[in-house]
Enzyme design. Sequence first.
Site, PDB file in Angstrom:
ATOM      1  N   TYR A  27       0.852  -1.204   0.000  1.00  0.00           N
ATOM      2  CA  TYR A  27       0.000   0.000   0.000  1.00  0.00           C
ATOM      3  C   TYR A  27       0.885   1.250   0.000  1.00  0.00           C
ATOM      4  O   TYR A  27       0.692   2.155  -0.815  1.00  0.00           O
ATOM      5  CB  TYR A  27      -0.927  -0.016   1.221  1.00  0.00           C
ATOM      6  CG  TYR A  27      -1.762   1.238   1.365  1.00  0.00           C
ATOM      7  CD1 TYR A  27      -2.885   1.442   0.559  1.00  0.00           C
ATOM      8  CD2 TYR A  27      -1.423   2.227   2.284  1.00  0.00           C
ATOM      9  CE1 TYR A  27      -3.654   2.599   0.677  1.00  0.00           C
ATOM     10  CE2 TYR A  27      -2.182   3.387   2.404  1.00  0.00           C
ATOM     11  CZ  TYR A  27      -3.299   3.564   1.603  1.00  0.00           C
ATOM     12  OH  TYR A  27      -4.046   4.710   1.712  1.00  0.00           O
ATOM     13  N   LYS A  82       1.313   4.311  -2.864  1.00  0.00           N
ATOM     14  CA  LYS A  82       1.075   5.731  -2.592  1.00  0.00           C
ATOM     15  C   LYS A  82       2.334   6.554  -2.872  1.00  0.00           C
ATOM     16  O   LYS A  82       2.250   7.722  -3.240  1.00  0.00           O
ATOM     17  CB  LYS A  82       0.580   5.932  -1.155  1.00  0.00           C
ATOM     18  CG  LYS A  82      -0.813   5.340  -0.915  1.00  0.00           C
ATOM     19  CD  LYS A  82      -1.866   5.938  -1.846  1.00  0.00           C
ATOM     20  CE  LYS A  82      -3.249   5.347  -1.648  1.00  0.00           C
ATOM     21  NZ  LYS A  82      -4.248   5.888  -2.579  1.00  0.00           N
TER      22      LYS A  82
HETATM   23  N1  LIG Z   1      -9.215   6.956   5.199  1.00  0.00           N
HETATM   24  C1  LIG Z   1      -7.943   7.211   5.433  1.00  0.00           C
HETATM   25  O1  LIG Z   1      -7.502   7.285   6.588  1.00  0.00           O
HETATM   26  C2  LIG Z   1      -7.004   7.460   4.278  1.00  0.00           C
HETATM   27  C3  LIG Z   1      -5.701   7.874   4.574  1.00  0.00           C
HETATM   28  C4  LIG Z   1      -4.817   8.114   3.525  1.00  0.00           C
HETATM   29  C5  LIG Z   1      -5.245   7.960   2.221  1.00  0.00           C
HETATM   30  N2  LIG Z   1      -6.501   7.541   1.958  1.00  0.00           N
HETATM   31  C6  LIG Z   1      -6.885   7.341   0.539  1.00  0.00           C
HETATM   32  O2  LIG Z   1      -8.124   7.969   0.268  1.00  0.00           O
HETATM   33  C7  LIG Z   1      -8.832   7.260  -0.743  1.00  0.00           C
HETATM   34  C8  LIG Z   1     -10.246   6.981  -0.272  1.00  0.00           C
HETATM   35  O3  LIG Z   1     -10.190   6.214   0.916  1.00  0.00           O
HETATM   36  P1  LIG Z   1     -11.437   5.976   1.885  1.00  0.00           P
HETATM   37  O4  LIG Z   1     -10.916   6.071   3.240  1.00  0.00           O
HETATM   38  O5  LIG Z   1     -12.588   6.796   1.481  1.00  0.00           O
HETATM   39  O6  LIG Z   1     -11.705   4.431   1.589  1.00  0.00           O
HETATM   40  P2  LIG Z   1     -13.054   3.596   1.556  1.00  0.00           P
HETATM   41  O7  LIG Z   1     -14.077   4.196   2.435  1.00  0.00           O
HETATM   42  O8  LIG Z   1     -12.636   2.189   1.753  1.00  0.00           O
HETATM   43  O9  LIG Z   1     -13.529   3.792   0.033  1.00  0.00           O
HETATM   44  C9  LIG Z   1     -12.777   3.264  -1.011  1.00  0.00           C
HETATM   45  C10 LIG Z   1     -13.516   3.479  -2.307  1.00  0.00           C
HETATM   46  O10 LIG Z   1     -12.767   2.821  -3.336  1.00  0.00           O
HETATM   47  C11 LIG Z   1     -13.629   1.952  -4.036  1.00  0.00           C
HETATM   48  N3  LIG Z   1     -12.966   0.739  -4.462  1.00  0.00           N
HETATM   49  C12 LIG Z   1     -12.334  -0.189  -3.692  1.00  0.00           C
HETATM   50  N4  LIG Z   1     -11.921  -1.217  -4.445  1.00  0.00           N
HETATM   51  C13 LIG Z   1     -12.311  -0.935  -5.710  1.00  0.00           C
HETATM   52  C14 LIG Z   1     -12.192  -1.624  -6.938  1.00  0.00           C
HETATM   53  N5  LIG Z   1     -11.635  -2.851  -7.013  1.00  0.00           N
HETATM   54  N6  LIG Z   1     -12.684  -1.060  -8.070  1.00  0.00           N
HETATM   55  C15 LIG Z   1     -13.287   0.154  -8.012  1.00  0.00           C
HETATM   56  N7  LIG Z   1     -13.435   0.851  -6.888  1.00  0.00           N
HETATM   57  C16 LIG Z   1     -12.963   0.309  -5.748  1.00  0.00           C
HETATM   58  C17 LIG Z   1     -14.732   1.576  -3.021  1.00  0.00           C
HETATM   59  O11 LIG Z   1     -15.941   1.277  -3.687  1.00  0.00           O
HETATM   60  P3  LIG Z   1     -16.530  -0.211  -3.921  1.00  0.00           P
HETATM   61  O12 LIG Z   1     -16.233  -1.014  -2.712  1.00  0.00           O
HETATM   62  O13 LIG Z   1     -17.974   0.040  -4.190  1.00  0.00           O
HETATM   63  O14 LIG Z   1     -15.816  -0.694  -5.137  1.00  0.00           O
HETATM   64  C18 LIG Z   1     -14.905   2.896  -2.273  1.00  0.00           C
HETATM   65  O15 LIG Z   1     -15.802   3.727  -2.933  1.00  0.00           O
HETATM   66  C19 LIG Z   1      -8.005   5.994  -1.008  1.00  0.00           C
HETATM   67  O16 LIG Z   1      -7.240   6.176  -2.158  1.00  0.00           O
HETATM   68  C20 LIG Z   1      -7.124   5.881   0.218  1.00  0.00           C
HETATM   69  O17 LIG Z   1      -5.927   5.199  -0.069  1.00  0.00           O
HETATM   70  C21 LIG Z   1      -7.400   7.291   2.956  1.00  0.00           C
END
Ligand SMILES: NC(=O)c1ccc[n+]([C@@H]2O[C@H](COP(=O)([O-])OP(=O)(O)OC[C@H]3O[C@@H](n4cnc5c(N)ncnc54)[C@H](OP(=O)(O)O)[C@@H]3O)[C@@H](O)[C@H]2O)c1
Length: 347
Positions: A223, A227
Site C-alpha cells: 500500500y 502511494k
Molecule cells: N481513510 C484514510 O484514513 C485514508 C488515509 C490516507 C489515504 N486515503 C486514501 O483515500 C482514498 C479513499 O479512501 P477511503 O478512506 O474513502 O476508503 P473507503 O471508504 O474504503 O472507500 C474506497 C472506495 O474505493 C472503491 N474501491 C475499492 N476497491 C475498488 C475496486 N476494485 N474497483 C473500483 N473501486 C474500488 C470503493 O468502492 P466499492 O467497494 O464500491 O468498489 C470505495 O468507494 C483511497 O485512495 C485511500 O488510499 C485514505
Amino acid sequence: MATFLSTVSIPSSHVLVTDYPKLTLFVLAVGGFSVARFALKTLLVLAQTFVIPGKSLKKYGAGKGAWAVVTGASEGIGREYALQLAQKGFNVLVSARNASALATLVTEIESKSIGDKKVQAKAVTMDFSKLDDEAQWKKLRSELAGLDIGVLVNNAGKSYSYPEDFHLCSDKDMEDIVNINVSSVVRLTKMILPGMVEKKRGLIINMASFSGGSVASPMLSTYAGTKAFVSSFSGSLAEEVRDKGVDVECVNTYFVVSNMSKIRRASALIPMPKTFVRSVLSKLTLPCGALWTNRPGLVTPYWGHALLDYIMNVIGWNMAFVRFTHRLHKDIRRRALRKMEREAKQQ
Ligand SMILES: NC(=O)c1ccc[n+]([C@@H]2O[C@H](COP(=O)([O-])OP(=O)(O)OC[C@H]3O[C@@H](n4cnc5c(N)ncnc54)[C@H](OP(=O)(O)O)[C@@H]3O)[C@@H](O)[C@H]2O)c1
C-alpha cells in the site's frame, strides 16, 4: 582532559570577529538566512492553511456545464468529493463496484440544482482490480467520450484488511492493491488528461497517504509503495502540464474517518470525510503543510494533517515515526487476529 584543554587556546568571539571578519560575516549571513527562511516558511504554512483561499473551482469549469469524474465514490472520501463537486456546480460521473450505492448517490446529486440549472450525474460500475476486463474499460471510455471534463479525482483505493508482513500476504491482495492504486490511476489519467491539455483547463486530484507520501510504513509495504508511486507520478506530471493550463495535485493524507481507516470517531488529527474534502476543495493548488519540502505537486490541506506534515519536516526525525508506526501496526494486527479468532469460534 583538563591538561589537554588548558593547552588549547580557544579564540574569543572578539578575536574571531577581528581576525576573520569575512568568515564571521559568512557564518552570520548563513545563520540569518536559515532563521529568516524558517520564519517565512512557518508564516506561509500557517497563512495557506488557515487564511489564504485556494484556486477557485470556476477556473476548471464549475457552473459552466463541465464534468467532474470521481472514482471510488460509493462511500467514504470519494462519495464526499462527488457531493461537494456537485454542490460547486459540476456535473458528476461516479465510479466504483457497488452499483446500488452509486445509484443512490446519482439520485442525490440529481436532486441538486445550481441556480436554475439541474446538476447531471451518471454512474459507471467498475472493478479497477480487473485491468484485463476489456468490456468494462470500453464502457467507461464510451461514457467519458464527449464530456467536457474539468476535474478528475483518482480516489478509489484499497489497503490491507489489517497490517501484515509482506511475505505472509496473499498474491491476489498485493496485485489488486497495485492494480487499483497504481495501474488504474495511470490508465484513467491517460484517458482524461489529453482532453484537458487540449482545452488548456483541468484539475487532477490524486489521493496519496502519509504512508508512502511522507514516510515508510512497515506491514503496509505494498500500500505504501503504491502511494509513493502516486506521489512521485503526480509531482512529475504536475511540472509537465503546469504551463498547459492543467493543475495536478497529490493530497497527502493522514487518517480520515472511513471504512478503510476503520476509525469511527473524528478528532483534530482525524477528520470526517466531509471536513476533509471541504479543506481539499477550498485550498486547491496551495501546498499548505507540504510547502517547501521538495515534493512538487504534494499538498496537505486539512489543518491537522498540515501541522503534522510541517512538524515532521521541521523535526526531520522520520525514523522515529516509522518505528512508532511499526509498533502500532504489530498491535493492530494482533488485535485483528484475536477478533477473527473470536468470531470464528462463535460460528
Ligand atoms: N481513510 C484514510 O484514513 C485514508 C488515509 C490516507 C489515504 N486515503 C486514501 O483515500 C482514498 C479513499 O479512501 P477511503 O478512506 O474513502 O476508503 P473507503 O471508504 O474504503 O472507500 C474506497 C472506495 O474505493 C472503491 N474501491 C475499492 N476497491 C475498488 C475496486 N476494485 N474497483 C473500483 N473501486 C474500488 C470503493 O468502492 P466499492 O467497494 O464500491 O468498489 C470505495 O468507494 C483511497 O485512495 C485511500 O488510499 C485514505
